[in-house]
Design a protein around this motif. Structure first.
Motif, PDB file in Angstrom:
ATOM      1  N   ILE A  90       0.832  -1.199   0.000  1.00 19.12           N
ATOM      2  CA  ILE A  90       0.000   0.000   0.000  1.00 19.12           C
ATOM      3  C   ILE A  90       0.869   1.253   0.000  1.00 19.12           C
ATOM      4  O   ILE A  90       0.609   2.217  -0.731  1.00 19.12           O
ATOM      5  N   GLU A  91       1.917   1.246   0.813  1.00 19.03           N
ATOM      6  CA  GLU A  91       2.805   2.412   0.867  1.00 19.03           C
ATOM      7  C   GLU A  91       3.542   2.604  -0.450  1.00 19.03           C
ATOM      8  O   GLU A  91       3.690   3.733  -0.936  1.00 19.03           O
ATOM      9  N   ASP A  92       4.010   1.519  -1.036  1.00 18.91           N
ATOM     10  CA  ASP A  92       4.716   1.589  -2.310  1.00 18.91           C
ATOM     11  C   ASP A  92       3.825   2.200  -3.391  1.00 18.91           C
ATOM     12  O   ASP A  92       4.247   3.087  -4.150  1.00 18.91           O
ATOM     13  N   ILE A  93       2.592   1.747  -3.443  1.00 20.40           N
ATOM     14  CA  ILE A  93       1.646   2.232  -4.459  1.00 20.40           C
ATOM     15  C   ILE A  93       1.311   3.700  -4.257  1.00 20.40           C
ATOM     16  O   ILE A  93       1.376   4.516  -5.186  1.00 20.40           O
ATOM     17  N   THR A  94       0.935   4.065  -3.035  1.00 18.37           N
ATOM     18  CA  THR A  94       0.479   5.445  -2.791  1.00 18.37           C
ATOM     19  C   THR A  94       1.610   6.458  -2.856  1.00 18.37           C
ATOM     20  O   THR A  94       1.450   7.556  -3.396  1.00 18.37           O
ATOM     21  N   GLU A 186      -9.244  -5.306  -9.780  1.00 17.08           N
ATOM     22  CA  GLU A 186     -10.379  -4.605 -10.383  1.00 17.08           C
ATOM     23  C   GLU A 186     -11.627  -4.668  -9.505  1.00 17.08           C
ATOM     24  O   GLU A 186     -12.506  -3.809  -9.609  1.00 17.08           O
ATOM     25  N   THR A 187     -11.708  -5.672  -8.646  1.00 17.26           N
ATOM     26  CA  THR A 187     -12.873  -5.799  -7.763  1.00 17.26           C
ATOM     27  C   THR A 187     -12.868  -4.760  -6.644  1.00 17.26           C
ATOM     28  O   THR A 187     -13.883  -4.570  -5.974  1.00 17.26           O
ATOM     29  N   GLU A 188     -11.743  -4.087  -6.440  1.00 22.24           N
ATOM     30  CA  GLU A 188     -11.595  -3.183  -5.289  1.00 22.24           C
ATOM     31  C   GLU A 188     -11.740  -1.708  -5.685  1.00 22.24           C
ATOM     32  O   GLU A 188     -10.899  -0.874  -5.350  1.00 22.24           O
ATOM     33  N   GLN A 189     -12.821  -1.405  -6.386  1.00 24.06           N
ATOM     34  CA  GLN A 189     -13.066  -0.022  -6.814  1.00 24.06           C
ATOM     35  C   GLN A 189     -13.141   0.924  -5.622  1.00 24.06           C
ATOM     36  O   GLN A 189     -12.774   2.093  -5.721  1.00 24.06           O
ATOM     37  N   TRP A 190     -13.615   0.425  -4.489  1.00 24.23           N
ATOM     38  CA  TRP A 190     -13.723   1.272  -3.302  1.00 24.23           C
ATOM     39  C   TRP A 190     -12.389   1.895  -2.922  1.00 24.23           C
ATOM     40  O   TRP A 190     -12.338   3.030  -2.401  1.00 24.23           O
ATOM     41  N   ASP A 193     -11.765   4.844  -5.089  1.00 22.85           N
ATOM     42  CA  ASP A 193     -12.634   5.930  -4.634  1.00 22.85           C
ATOM     43  C   ASP A 193     -12.078   6.575  -3.369  1.00 22.85           C
ATOM     44  O   ASP A 193     -12.103   7.805  -3.216  1.00 22.85           O
ATOM     45  N   TYR A 194     -11.571   5.753  -2.461  1.00 27.47           N
ATOM     46  CA  TYR A 194     -11.011   6.248  -1.204  1.00 27.47           C
ATOM     47  C   TYR A 194      -9.771   7.103  -1.467  1.00 27.47           C
ATOM     48  O   TYR A 194      -9.643   8.221  -0.956  1.00 27.47           O
ATOM     49  N   TRP A 195      -8.857   6.591  -2.281  1.00 26.19           N
ATOM     50  CA  TRP A 195      -7.630   7.329  -2.574  1.00 26.19           C
ATOM     51  C   TRP A 195      -7.899   8.610  -3.355  1.00 26.19           C
ATOM     52  O   TRP A 195      -7.175   9.598  -3.194  1.00 26.19           O
ATOM     53  N   GLY A 197     -10.066  10.708  -2.957  1.00 27.90           N
ATOM     54  CA  GLY A 197     -10.457  11.785  -2.057  1.00 27.90           C
ATOM     55  C   GLY A 197      -9.331  12.279  -1.167  1.00 27.90           C
ATOM     56  O   GLY A 197      -9.538  13.160  -0.326  1.00 27.90           O
ATOM     57  N   LYS A 198      -8.140  11.727  -1.351  1.00 27.98           N
ATOM     58  CA  LYS A 198      -7.010  12.060  -0.486  1.00 27.98           C
ATOM     59  C   LYS A 198      -5.995  12.975  -1.176  1.00 27.98           C
ATOM     60  O   LYS A 198      -5.672  12.801  -2.342  1.00 27.98           O
ATOM     61  N   THR A 199      -5.488  13.931  -0.418  1.00 30.31           N
ATOM     62  CA  THR A 199      -4.335  14.699  -0.856  1.00 30.31           C
ATOM     63  C   THR A 199      -3.078  13.900  -0.509  1.00 30.31           C
ATOM     64  O   THR A 199      -3.158  12.839   0.117  1.00 30.31           O
ATOM     65  N   PHE A 200      -1.916  14.430  -0.875  1.00 30.13           N
ATOM     66  CA  PHE A 200      -0.667  13.774  -0.490  1.00 30.13           C
ATOM     67  C   PHE A 200      -0.592  13.684   1.029  1.00 30.13           C
ATOM     68  O   PHE A 200      -0.135  12.671   1.589  1.00 30.13           O
ATOM     69  N   ALA A 201      -1.058  14.713   1.710  1.00 24.41           N
ATOM     70  CA  ALA A 201      -1.081  14.701   3.180  1.00 24.41           C
ATOM     71  C   ALA A 201      -1.904  13.532   3.699  1.00 24.41           C
ATOM     72  O   ALA A 201      -1.526  12.871   4.673  1.00 24.41           O
ATOM     73  N   GLY A 202      -3.024  13.259   3.044  1.00 24.51           N
ATOM     74  CA  GLY A 202      -3.875  12.147   3.449  1.00 24.51           C
ATOM     75  C   GLY A 202      -3.178  10.817   3.308  1.00 24.51           C
ATOM     76  O   GLY A 202      -3.353   9.920   4.139  1.00 24.51           O
ATOM     77  N   HIS A 203      -2.358  10.663   2.267  1.00 25.48           N
ATOM     78  CA  HIS A 203      -1.598   9.425   2.092  1.00 25.48           C
ATOM     79  C   HIS A 203      -0.530   9.279   3.181  1.00 25.48           C
ATOM     80  O   HIS A 203      -0.265   8.183   3.664  1.00 25.48           O
ATOM     81  N   VAL A 204       0.074  10.389   3.571  1.00 27.81           N
ATOM     82  CA  VAL A 204       1.084  10.344   4.626  1.00 27.81           C
ATOM     83  C   VAL A 204       0.447   9.984   5.965  1.00 27.81           C
ATOM     84  O   VAL A 204       0.986   9.182   6.735  1.00 27.81           O
TER      85      VAL A 204
END
Length: 228
Positions: A90-94, A186-190, A193-195, A197-204
């Motif tokens: 997850i961290e690698d991707i975001t 592909e099944t994890e569209q949610w 959608d979640y990402w 709505g996030k800024t870079f700050a949200g990912h951190v």
């Protein structure tokens, strides 16, 4: 990381949440992000003032405990291996695809082959059969090295951030890369959608820090249950 250190980590994370998007607090936010991140990942190869959460997990951890699946603990049935792999993915991707718009560590450093598992996505939406397979077959040395490499890349990205970049958002092209590289099922569209709505700050605040904290804590519960 003991109980007192966990409480301190949570208090500092709350402070970060309040300042991370403020331009005047940029330098402090970067420093605090790095401190919180470092307190989670293994300290191998760098100095650490205290035992990190991952250090505590790896201490006297048996391979049988690492790979055990399923394990029924509060909020999870997954193996320690899965928690370590999933949080790093997850961290690698975001951080790389959605944040810095660069190649994933998984591919740039050939961990897709080194991990010796066919799974290259985030781990969300996996079947029990797939989790069992990953838990049994993944190369443990490569997993530890992958986490270290992902953490190192994240620290480089955070250290290079300029004022105002915490409020940036990923572009449609970046999200398209996530799909093209099959980084999310592909099944994890949610999750898209979640990402979105996030800024870079949200990912951190989530994947880089809180998400890791949560999964390492769940992994510790598995260790404590199986190695009493």
């Amino acid at each position: 990381m003991n109980t007192e250190q966990r409480h301190h980590w949570n208090a500092q994370h709350k402070i970060l949440s309040g300042i991370i998007s403020l331009p005047d607090e940029h330098a402090k936010a970067v420093t605090l992000s790095l401190e919180l991140h470092s307190a989670l990942y293994a300290s191998e190869g760098r100095s650490a003032e205290q035992t990190t959460l991952e250090d505590s997990l790896w201490d006297r951890l048996l391979e049988s405990t690492l790979r055990s699946y399923p394990v029924r603990t509060p909020g999870s049935r997954n193996s320690i291996v899965w928690h370590l792999w999933h949080s790093a993915r997850i961290e690698d991707i975001t951080m790389n695809l959605l944040g810095a718009d660069r190649e994933q560590v998984l591919h740039s450093e050939h961990y897709a082959e080194r991990l010796q598992t066919p799974f290259i996505h985030s781990g969300n939406g996996m079947s029990e059969q797939d989790i069992a397979a990953l838990s049994a077959e993944i190369d443990l040395g490569a997993l530890a090295a992958y986490r270290c490499a992902v953490a190192g890349r994240t620290r480089c990205i955070l250290s290079a951030l300029q004022p105002g970049q915490f409020t940036a958002r990923a572009t449609p092209t970046q999200f398209r890369r996530v799909r093209e590289e099959q980084a999310v099922l592909e099944t994890e569209q949610w999750l898209f959608d979640y990402w979105s709505g996030k800024t870079f700050a949200g990912h951190v605040l989530m994947p880089v820090t809180r998400h890791n904290f949560v999964h390492l804590t769940k992994a510790m519960r598995v260790k404590q249950k199986l190695q009493r």
